[in-house]
Design a protein around this motif. Structure first.
Motif, PDB file in Angstrom:
ATOM      1  N   ALA A  84      88.189 -14.945 119.464  1.00 18.40           N
ATOM      2  CA  ALA A  84      87.337 -16.197 119.263  1.00 18.40           C
ATOM      3  C   ALA A  84      86.334 -16.074 119.984  1.00 18.40           C
ATOM      4  CB  ALA A  84      88.423 -17.267 119.411  1.00 18.40           C
ATOM      5  N   LEU A  85      86.067 -15.832 121.040  1.00 13.84           N
ATOM      6  CA  LEU A  85      84.935 -15.681 121.863  1.00 13.84           C
ATOM      7  C   LEU A  85      83.996 -14.842 121.269  1.00 13.84           C
ATOM      8  CD1 LEU A  85      86.446 -15.934 125.480  1.00 13.84           C
ATOM      9  CD2 LEU A  85      85.368 -17.647 124.422  1.00 13.84           C
ATOM     10  N   ILE A  86      84.206 -13.569 120.897  1.00 14.59           N
ATOM     11  CA  ILE A  86      83.299 -12.718 120.261  1.00 14.59           C
ATOM     12  C   ILE A  86      82.793 -13.396 118.978  1.00 14.59           C
ATOM     13  CG2 ILE A  86      83.070 -10.638 119.031  1.00 14.59           C
ATOM     14  CD1 ILE A  86      85.132  -9.321 121.232  1.00 14.59           C
ATOM     15  N   GLU A  87      83.618 -13.952 118.210  1.00 15.68           N
ATOM     16  CA  GLU A  87      83.222 -14.706 116.853  1.00 15.68           C
ATOM     17  C   GLU A  87      82.278 -15.784 117.237  1.00 15.68           C
ATOM     18  OE1 GLU A  87      86.835 -15.644 115.178  1.00 15.68           O
ATOM     19  OE2 GLU A  87      87.252 -13.522 114.195  1.00 15.68           O
ATOM     20  N   THR A  88      82.554 -16.550 117.988  1.00 15.71           N
ATOM     21  CA  THR A  88      81.738 -17.634 118.708  1.00 15.71           C
ATOM     22  C   THR A  88      80.348 -17.003 119.226  1.00 15.71           C
ATOM     23  OG1 THR A  88      83.533 -18.932 119.434  1.00 15.71           O
ATOM     24  CG2 THR A  88      81.342 -19.989 120.000  1.00 15.71           C
ATOM     25  N   VAL A  89      80.283 -16.255 119.841  1.00 13.88           N
ATOM     26  CA  VAL A  89      78.924 -15.524 120.374  1.00 13.88           C
ATOM     27  C   VAL A  89      78.241 -14.985 119.321  1.00 13.88           C
ATOM     28  CG1 VAL A  89      78.030 -13.935 121.757  1.00 13.88           C
ATOM     29  CG2 VAL A  89      79.566 -15.392 122.744  1.00 13.88           C
ATOM     30  N   PHE A  90      78.873 -14.475 118.223  1.00 10.36           N
ATOM     31  CA  PHE A  90      78.071 -13.659 117.186  1.00 10.36           C
ATOM     32  C   PHE A  90      77.586 -14.667 116.214  1.00 10.36           C
ATOM     33  CE2 PHE A  90      78.466 -11.311 112.991  1.00 10.36           C
ATOM     34  CZ  PHE A  90      77.523 -10.472 113.239  1.00 10.36           C
ATOM     35  N   LEU A  91      78.402 -15.735 116.027  1.00 12.89           N
ATOM     36  CA  LEU A  91      77.927 -16.791 115.032  1.00 12.89           C
ATOM     37  C   LEU A  91      76.990 -17.389 115.618  1.00 12.89           C
ATOM     38  CD1 LEU A  91      78.414 -18.705 112.639  1.00 12.89           C
ATOM     39  CD2 LEU A  91      80.210 -19.776 113.894  1.00 12.89           C
ATOM     40  N   SER A  92      76.827 -17.887 116.950  1.00 15.19           N
ATOM     41  CA  SER A  92      75.789 -18.598 117.491  1.00 15.19           C
ATOM     42  C   SER A  92      74.516 -17.595 117.353  1.00 15.19           C
ATOM     43  CB  SER A  92      76.051 -18.672 119.035  1.00 15.19           C
ATOM     44  OG  SER A  92      77.136 -19.463 119.312  1.00 15.19           O
ATOM     45  N   GLY A  93      74.522 -16.260 117.509  1.00 14.96           N
ATOM     46  CA  GLY A  93      73.332 -15.597 117.584  1.00 14.96           C
ATOM     47  C   GLY A  93      72.826 -15.449 116.038  1.00 14.96           C
ATOM     48  N   ILE A  94      73.688 -15.293 115.175  1.00 12.87           N
ATOM     49  CA  ILE A  94      73.337 -15.388 113.765  1.00 12.87           C
ATOM     50  C   ILE A  94      72.756 -16.720 113.292  1.00 12.87           C
ATOM     51  CG2 ILE A  94      73.972 -15.470 111.275  1.00 12.87           C
ATOM     52  CD1 ILE A  94      76.066 -13.449 111.987  1.00 12.87           C
ATOM     53  N   LEU A  95      73.230 -17.763 113.760  1.00 14.48           N
ATOM     54  CA  LEU A  95      72.569 -19.260 113.566  1.00 14.48           C
ATOM     55  C   LEU A  95      71.437 -19.351 114.045  1.00 14.48           C
ATOM     56  CD1 LEU A  95      75.757 -21.442 113.623  1.00 14.48           C
ATOM     57  CD2 LEU A  95      74.350 -20.698 111.556  1.00 14.48           C
ATOM     58  N   ALA A  96      71.110 -18.706 115.536  1.00 15.69           N
ATOM     59  CA  ALA A  96      69.874 -18.954 116.136  1.00 15.69           C
ATOM     60  C   ALA A  96      68.628 -18.250 115.603  1.00 15.69           C
ATOM     61  CB  ALA A  96      70.112 -18.473 117.622  1.00 15.69           C
ATOM     62  N   ILE A  97      69.219 -16.822 115.087  1.00 13.84           N
ATOM     63  CA  ILE A  97      68.019 -15.962 114.471  1.00 13.84           C
ATOM     64  C   ILE A  97      67.600 -16.818 113.145  1.00 13.84           C
ATOM     65  CG2 ILE A  97      67.855 -14.197 113.514  1.00 13.84           C
ATOM     66  CD1 ILE A  97      69.351 -12.700 115.800  1.00 13.84           C
ATOM     67  N   ALA A  98      68.638 -17.401 112.499  1.00 11.48           N
ATOM     68  CA  ALA A  98      68.274 -17.712 111.018  1.00 11.48           C
ATOM     69  C   ALA A  98      67.684 -19.276 111.049  1.00 11.48           C
ATOM     70  CB  ALA A  98      69.416 -18.159 110.506  1.00 11.48           C
ATOM     71  N   PHE A  99      67.574 -19.908 112.301  1.00 14.33           N
ATOM     72  CA  PHE A  99      66.926 -21.270 112.200  1.00 14.33           C
ATOM     73  C   PHE A  99      65.563 -21.043 113.185  1.00 14.33           C
ATOM     74  CE2 PHE A  99      70.934 -23.035 111.443  1.00 14.33           C
ATOM     75  CZ  PHE A  99      70.780 -24.162 110.398  1.00 14.33           C
ATOM     76  N   VAL A 100      65.559 -20.037 113.800  1.00 12.90           N
ATOM     77  CA  VAL A 100      64.209 -19.841 114.469  1.00 12.90           C
ATOM     78  C   VAL A 100      62.816 -19.679 113.634  1.00 12.90           C
ATOM     79  CG1 VAL A 100      62.600 -18.130 115.762  1.00 12.90           C
ATOM     80  CG2 VAL A 100      64.837 -18.478 116.409  1.00 12.90           C
ATOM     81  N   PRO A 101      62.742 -19.205 112.341  1.00 10.13           N
ATOM     82  CA  PRO A 101      61.600 -19.499 111.502  1.00 10.13           C
ATOM     83  C   PRO A 101      61.290 -21.001 111.196  1.00 10.13           C
ATOM     84  CG  PRO A 101      62.744 -17.541 110.899  1.00 10.13           C
ATOM     85  CD  PRO A 101      63.581 -18.320 111.822  1.00 10.13           C
ATOM     86  N   PHE A 102      62.611 -21.653 110.993  1.00 16.42           N
ATOM     87  CA  PHE A 102      62.434 -23.150 110.752  1.00 16.42           C
ATOM     88  C   PHE A 102      61.850 -23.883 111.764  1.00 16.42           C
ATOM     89  CE2 PHE A 102      64.531 -27.172 110.953  1.00 16.42           C
ATOM     90  CZ  PHE A 102      63.882 -27.755 109.566  1.00 16.42           C
ATOM     91  N   MET A 103      62.404 -23.581 113.041  1.00 14.11           N
ATOM     92  CA  MET A 103      61.927 -24.326 114.061  1.00 14.11           C
ATOM     93  C   MET A 103      60.549 -23.900 114.631  1.00 14.11           C
ATOM     94  SD  MET A 103      64.364 -26.163 115.158  1.00 14.11           S
ATOM     95  CE  MET A 103      64.147 -26.740 116.536  1.00 14.11           C
ATOM     96  N   MET A 104      59.873 -22.651 114.239  1.00 13.75           N
ATOM     97  CA  MET A 104      58.718 -22.209 114.637  1.00 13.75           C
ATOM     98  C   MET A 104      57.691 -23.158 113.652  1.00 13.75           C
ATOM     99  SD  MET A 104      58.919 -20.482 117.084  1.00 13.75           S
ATOM    100  CE  MET A 104      57.452 -19.485 117.487  1.00 13.75           C
ATOM    101  N   GLY A 105      58.164 -23.638 112.392  1.00 14.42           N
ATOM    102  CA  GLY A 105      57.448 -24.044 111.470  1.00 14.42           C
ATOM    103  C   GLY A 105      56.793 -25.626 111.943  1.00 14.42           C
ATOM    104  N   PHE A 106      57.328 -26.174 113.005  1.00  9.69           N
ATOM    105  CA  PHE A 106      56.798 -27.304 113.471  1.00  9.69           C
ATOM    106  C   PHE A 106      55.663 -27.133 114.474  1.00  9.69           C
ATOM    107  CE2 PHE A 106      61.424 -28.320 112.712  1.00  9.69           C
ATOM    108  CZ  PHE A 106      61.341 -29.427 111.781  1.00  9.69           C
ATOM    109  N   ASP A 107      54.638 -28.266 114.487  1.00 13.87           N
ATOM    110  CA  ASP A 107      53.844 -28.020 115.577  1.00 13.87           C
ATOM    111  C   ASP A 107      54.069 -28.068 116.818  1.00 13.87           C
ATOM    112  OD1 ASP A 107      52.065 -28.149 113.158  1.00 13.87           O
ATOM    113  OD2 ASP A 107      51.638 -30.209 113.277  1.00 13.87           O
TER     114      ASP A 107
END
Length: 143
Positions: A84-107
């Motif tokens: 459960a801890l490995i899955e939580t860390v892995f899911l957090s990493g995937i979500l962070a990498i997926a959302f970075v381009p969206f966040m970088m779009g803001f000024d």
């Protein structure tokens, strides 16, 4: 094997395979942000990641999902805190990498490094997932 068991197992296996397919595409997208994958290498990486997710799902998720579809409580032997801890860390990493381009779009994030935004998102997702999974009583199953 009864027809009800077969129907339940088919739903559980289809759900596990669909989930594995989704997360494999997400991981391939995240890998594609760092490494350029071309040609047959994309399919090799995709099938390896898909096989790992499917194997993990068949070993850990299928027994507990089968109990959920039957309306039973998940048995204690299907709980595994380490996974459960490995899955939580892995899911957090995937979500962070997926959302970075969206966040970088803001000024607001123009002068901020990619890794600072990724680290902030990772910690945010990890904290919220840990809180919802381990510390919030109303989200955990009742025994």
């Amino acid at each position: 094997m009864q027809l009800n068991d077969l129907r339940c197992l088919s739903r559980v296996y289809c759900l596990t395979l669909a989930s594995s397919l989704f997360w494999s595409v997400m991981v391939l997208n995240c890998i594609g942000q760092f490494i350029r994958l071309e040609g047959d290498l994309v399919w090799v990486v995709f099938f390896v990641v898909f096989a790992l997710f499917a194997l993990h799902g068949f070993i850990f998720s299928v027994p507990s999902l089968r109990n959920i579809f039957d309306g039973e409580v998940i048995e204690e032997k299907h709980y595994n805190l380490r996974w459960a801890l490995i899955e939580t860390v892995f899911l957090s990493g995937i979500l962070a990498i997926a959302f970075v381009p969206f966040m970088m779009g803001f000024d607001f994030f123009n002068g901020v490094s990619y890794w600072v935004v990724a680290s902030f998102l990772f910690v945010s997702f990890l904290g919220s997932l840990c809180y919802l999974s381990f510390f919030q009583r109303s989200f955990r199953s009742r025994r």
